[in-house]
Write a protein that holds these residues in place. Structure first.
Motif, PDB file in Angstrom:
ATOM      1  N   TYR A   1      43.465 -10.037  26.238  1.00  0.00           N
ATOM      2  CA  TYR A   1      43.735 -11.431  25.566  1.00  0.00           C
ATOM      3  C   TYR A   1      44.768 -11.434  24.494  1.00  0.00           C
ATOM      4  O   TYR A   1      44.945 -10.453  23.659  1.00  0.00           O
ATOM      5  N   GLN A   2      45.994 -12.220  24.921  1.00  0.00           N
ATOM      6  CA  GLN A   2      47.105 -12.122  23.984  1.00  0.00           C
ATOM      7  C   GLN A   2      47.373 -13.849  23.597  1.00  0.00           C
ATOM      8  O   GLN A   2      47.815 -14.387  24.648  1.00  0.00           O
TER       9      GLN A   2
ATOM     10  N   TYR B   1      47.599 -18.608  26.332  1.00  0.00           N
ATOM     11  CA  TYR B   1      47.473 -17.244  25.852  1.00  0.00           C
ATOM     12  C   TYR B   1      47.576 -16.385  27.449  1.00  0.00           C
ATOM     13  O   TYR B   1      47.524 -17.338  28.558  1.00  0.00           O
TER      14      TYR B   1
END
Length: 170
Positions: free
Chosen positions: A100-101, A114
């Motif tokens: 996850y970013q 994201y």
């Protein structure tokens, strides 16, 4: 009518048909939106929550292993506080995805972009939420971050997602 005119009218009708939309109704008719006709409905659930999932065709070899999709989930919530809890829980679930970013807010409040891993591939997600008629509405648009279909296809996917968001916001 001349044969040439018949062909022109038929051609115009065919072209008009490619821009058509499919109207979708959820939550007993209190939530509605439109999708492009070429999106394929691949899942539908009834009850709480109610969900519709559409595959967005990717003409490239990327589609063999990676599904591009748009989902709409509708769940009854009592009030704005319950809606905020719903959004918070969904965001916590998203943040727990592998890789996850956060990528910013694509469309203002209650919109989240994201990237994360899905089945070993990098995906781009755009999640948007609305509180409408005591329902939490969650739109998720997910596509491989890189598709062999190229930037024009990705832009078309994003425009389709934006069009669904616009029809949900009405």
């Amino acid at each position: 009518m001349s044969p040439t005119r018949i062909l022109l009218v038929a051609g115009a009708l065919l072209l008009a048909g490619t821009a058509c939309a499919t109207d979708v109704s959820m939550a007993g008719g209190s939530v509605g939106f439109s999708t492009p006709d070429n999106w394929v409905s691949i899942m539908e659930t009834q009850g709480e929550p109610e969900m519709r999932v559409f595959q967005v065709p990717d003409p490239s070899p990327t589609a063999r292993d990676n599904l591009s999709y748009v989902s709409v989930e509708v769940e009854q919530v009592g009030d704005l506080a319950a809606f905020e809890q719903y959004v918070g829980a969904a965001n916590r679930k998203a943040a727990a995805l592998a890789g996850y970013q956060a990528a910013g807010h694509p469309d203002g409040p209650n919109s989240y972009a994201y990237t994360a891993q899905e089945h070993g591939a990098a995906y781009r997600y755009d999640d948007r939420y609305w509180f409408k008629n005591n329902h939490a509405i969650h739109l998720r648009c997910a596509r491989p971050e890189r598709s062999e279909a190229g930037a024009a296809w990705a832009a078309s996917f994003d425009r389709g997602c934006g069009a669904v968001a616009t029809s949900l916001a009405r």
